[in-house]
Every structure is written in structure tokens, then in C-alpha cells.
Write a protein that holds these residues in place. Structure first.
Motif, mmCIF file in Angstrom:
data_model
loop_
_atom_site.group_PDB
_atom_site.id
_atom_site.type_symbol
_atom_site.label_atom_id
_atom_site.label_comp_id
_atom_site.label_asym_id
_atom_site.label_seq_id
_atom_site.Cartn_x
_atom_site.Cartn_y
_atom_site.Cartn_z
ATOM 1 N N GLU A 164 0.825 -1.211 0.000
ATOM 2 C CA GLU A 164 0.000 0.000 0.000
ATOM 3 C C GLU A 164 0.859 1.261 0.000
ATOM 4 O OE1 GLU A 164 -2.560 -0.290 3.300
ATOM 5 O OE2 GLU A 164 -3.822 -1.875 2.437
ATOM 6 N N LYS A 165 1.929 1.224 0.804
ATOM 7 C CA LYS A 165 2.812 2.388 0.847
ATOM 8 C C LYS A 165 3.468 2.643 -0.502
ATOM 9 C CE LYS A 165 3.966 2.145 5.754
ATOM 10 N NZ LYS A 165 5.052 1.908 6.728
ATOM 11 N N ASP A 172 1.390 9.109 -5.941
ATOM 12 C CA ASP A 172 1.766 10.508 -5.682
ATOM 13 C C ASP A 172 2.759 11.010 -6.727
ATOM 14 O OD1 ASP A 172 0.146 10.525 -3.471
ATOM 15 O OD2 ASP A 172 1.765 9.965 -2.088
ATOM 16 N N CYS A 173 3.712 10.136 -7.065
ATOM 17 C CA CYS A 173 4.692 10.542 -8.082
ATOM 18 C C CYS A 173 4.012 10.788 -9.426
ATOM 19 C CB CYS A 173 5.759 9.471 -8.222
ATOM 20 S SG CYS A 173 6.817 9.306 -6.772
ATOM 21 N N GLU A 174 3.062 9.896 -9.793
ATOM 22 C CA GLU A 174 2.353 10.061 -11.066
ATOM 23 C C GLU A 174 1.548 11.366 -11.064
ATOM 24 O OE1 GLU A 174 0.037 6.625 -11.654
ATOM 25 O OE2 GLU A 174 1.747 5.331 -12.167
ATOM 26 N N ASN A 175 0.878 11.628 -9.911
ATOM 27 C CA ASN A 175 0.081 12.860 -9.843
ATOM 28 C C ASN A 175 0.961 14.089 -9.966
ATOM 29 O OD1 ASN A 175 -2.359 11.498 -9.492
ATOM 30 N ND2 ASN A 175 -2.029 11.312 -7.273
ATOM 31 N N GLU A 176 2.129 14.044 -9.301
ATOM 32 C CA GLU A 176 3.040 15.188 -9.398
ATOM 33 C C GLU A 176 3.538 15.373 -10.826
ATOM 34 O OE1 GLU A 176 6.100 14.521 -6.622
ATOM 35 O OE2 GLU A 176 4.862 14.973 -4.845
ATOM 36 N N MET A 257 -1.784 -1.501 -12.016
ATOM 37 C CA MET A 257 -2.055 -0.377 -12.893
ATOM 38 C C MET A 257 -0.913 0.630 -12.868
ATOM 39 S SD MET A 257 -4.874 -1.140 -14.317
ATOM 40 C CE MET A 257 -5.376 0.381 -15.039
ATOM 41 N N SER A 258 -0.280 0.768 -11.666
ATOM 42 C CA SER A 258 0.822 1.729 -11.606
ATOM 43 C C SER A 258 2.036 1.224 -12.349
ATOM 44 C CB SER A 258 1.176 2.000 -10.149
ATOM 45 O OG SER A 258 1.632 0.798 -9.557
ATOM 46 N N ASN A 259 2.242 -0.099 -12.391
ATOM 47 C CA ASN A 259 3.382 -0.639 -13.125
ATOM 48 C C ASN A 259 3.201 -0.503 -14.630
ATOM 49 O OD1 ASN A 259 4.815 -1.433 -10.856
ATOM 50 N ND2 ASN A 259 3.609 -3.317 -10.648
#
Length: 290
Positions: A164-165, A172-176, A257-259
Motif C-alpha cells: 500500500e505504501k 503521488d509521483c504520477e500525480n506530481e 495499474m501503476s506498473n
């Protein structure tokens, strides 16, 4: 001629004699008044010389002063003698300190050291009553029993937290990154093109969700080919019935999905029929693999 002008208080035959008698009585009265003594003694008390002078106190003070003067004279003579000659002072001291109980204390110290050495020898020679190796074997057995009884593997909760972390950090990195790219490349043309692209993606998502719903409905009536699942996916699918597993499934989806950031996300309709059908298919696949 004065007796003629005198007026007595009482009637008299001769004013001359009456004046003479009244004057004599008045003079006697004045003498008595002058010689009268007071009935209350208002004179100060008598003073005694032995109380005022205190000769005993004076004598003691003289003796004390004589003694002080005698001591001062003696001290002065000694100082003058020292100044005239070398004096009788000797700074050397040949006295040696001697203790009456030194030998006894030494013997007591030797006895205490011997007793301490004997105690230390006994402590070093004694064997332990408990065996550490047996304790370690018992602990390994208890760990095996705990693993066989436990519903989830050891450290599973910590792994889920770590996942989860990592998902949160990646999101957060993707949003930034998205915000930074949007801020730099935001223009009027990009706004129009992004609006068209979003509308097209929404339409594609709706179509894809409809197609998947129809395929699921058809698959429930006929045969359904389940996709191949990896080992962690099988574990999560078999444990979907447990409430904690349901909470951990979104985190795994987020990591997948993040990968793969380039793939388009497709929203599936979450209905109770589709969820039960997916659980049944996942359970059958897990049984076949085992």
C-alpha cells in the motif's frame, strides 16, 4: 486712724481692739499655713552609694583587664625574644602514625578475600539447569505449529502494508508528474484536444464495460474460460470471502495499474452477480492448479 475705717463682722465696743485681735489671728493663720507639712511623701527615694557605684563589678573588671594586660606582656616578651634570637621553634616532626588494629584488619581482609574466591570458584564450576538447545528446538516446533494453524502466512500483513505504501508513493509521483506536465504544456489547443480525447475515452470505456457485462452474462449460461493467474493472484482470489482480503485486493490492482502506466484503465460494473461469478471461477482455477 486705721481702726476708724475698719468694719468688723461682729458688733464690738472697740474697733481698735477688734482690729488688733483680728490681725493677730490672721498672722497666726499665715504662720500655720507656711509651717504645714504634707500628708503624702512626694520626696525622691534615698540613693545608696554601694548600689550606684557597684564596687564588686568594678573590681572584677579591673582583674580581667589586669589578666589581659599580663597575657599581652607575656606574648610581647615572647615575640621580642624570637625577633632577637632564633627562637625555640622546631618544624621537624619525627612522629609516625601507628594503628593499634592494623594487624586485625589485615587478617579480616584476608579472610574475606578467601571466602570471595571460594564463592567465585563454586559459581564457575556449577552447571546450568536449563538447556538452551532444547529451548530453541521447542521454539522451532511451536513456529511450525503456528504456521500450520494460521490463516495467513507469516508477515502477510506487513507485506500488504508495504504494498500500500509503495502504491501510494507511485500514485503521488504520477500525480506530481501529471500536474507538472499539465502546468508546463497547458495551452488553448491542448485543452481542446484533451477534451476530445477524454470524451472519446469515456465512450470507449462505456462500450468496453457493456461488452464485458454481456460477455459475463453469456459466460454464466455457457462455458467460461478463466484467465491464467499467478500465485499471489490465486491466493487473493481464494481469500476474497474474508473481509481483510477484500481490503487488500484494491492495493494489488493499484500496483498492477501503476506498473503499466501506458495501458488504458477499464471500469467494470461491480454487481453482486459478476462478483460471485468471478469468485467461483477463481476458486475452480485454484483447485485445478493444486
Amino acid at each position: 486712724m486705721l481702726h476708724l475705717a475698719y468694719q468688723p463682722l461682729l458688733p464690738t465696743g472697740s474697733k481698735y481692739l477688734q482690729l488688733k485681735w483680728d490681725q493677730a489671728s490672721y498672722d497666726m493663720h499665715r504662720r500655720k499655713v507656711k509651717s504645714a507639712k504634707p500628708t503624702i511623701n512626694t520626696t525622691p527615694p534615698t540613693t545608696y552609694n554601694h548600689l550606684a557605684l557597684k564596687q564588686k563589678k568594678q573590681k572584677l573588671e579591673e582583674q580581667r583587664m589586669m589578666k589581659i594586660q599580663k597575657e599581652n606582656n607575656m606574648l610581647l616578651e615572647k615575640i621580642s625574644h624570637i625577633m632577637r634570637t632564633t627562637g625555640r621553634i622546631d618544624n621537624r616532626n619525627d612522629y609516625e602514625r601507628k594503628s593499634l588494629g592494623r594487624e586485625r584488619r589485615q587478617l579480616e581482609m584476608l579472610r574475606i578475600t578467601k571466602e570471595n574466591q571460594m564463592i567465585l570458584f563454586r559459581l564457575s564450576q556449577c552447571r546450568p539447569h536449563y538447556n538452551v538447545r532444547i529451548w530453541h528446538e521447542d521454539w522451532l516446533k511451536t513456529l511450525k505449529v503456528m504456521d500450520s494453524i494460521a490463516r495467513y502466512p507469516r508477515g502477510w500483513a506487513q507485506q500488504q502494508k508495504d504494498k500500500e505504501k509503495s502504491c501510494q508513493k507511485s500514485s503521488d509521483c504520477e500525480n506530481e508528474e501529471k500536474t507538472s506536465t499539465d502546468a508546463t504544456g497547458r495551452t488553448a489547443e491542448s485543452n481542446t484536444t484533451s477534451g476530445k480525447a477524454e470524451s472519446e475515452e469515456k465512450g470507449e470505456r462505456k462500450d468496453a464495460s457493456k461488452e464485458e457485462a454481456e460477455a459475463l452474462v453469456q459466460g454464466g449460461a455457457g462455458t467460461h474460460t478463466a484467465p491464467k493467474l499467478s500465485a499471489p493472484d490465486l491466493i487473493t482470489n481464494t481469500r476474497n470471502k474474508h473481509p481483510h482480503a477484500a481490503e487488500s485486493s484494491p492495493s494489488s490492482d493499484k500496483t498492477e495499474m501503476s506498473n503499466t502506466p501506458n495501458t488504458t484503465r477499464v471500469s467494470r460494473p461491480c454487481t453482486p452477480d459478476t462478483q460471485t461469478h468471478e469468485q467461483e471461477t477463481a476458486g475452480s482455477d485454484y483447485k485445478d492448479t493444486t
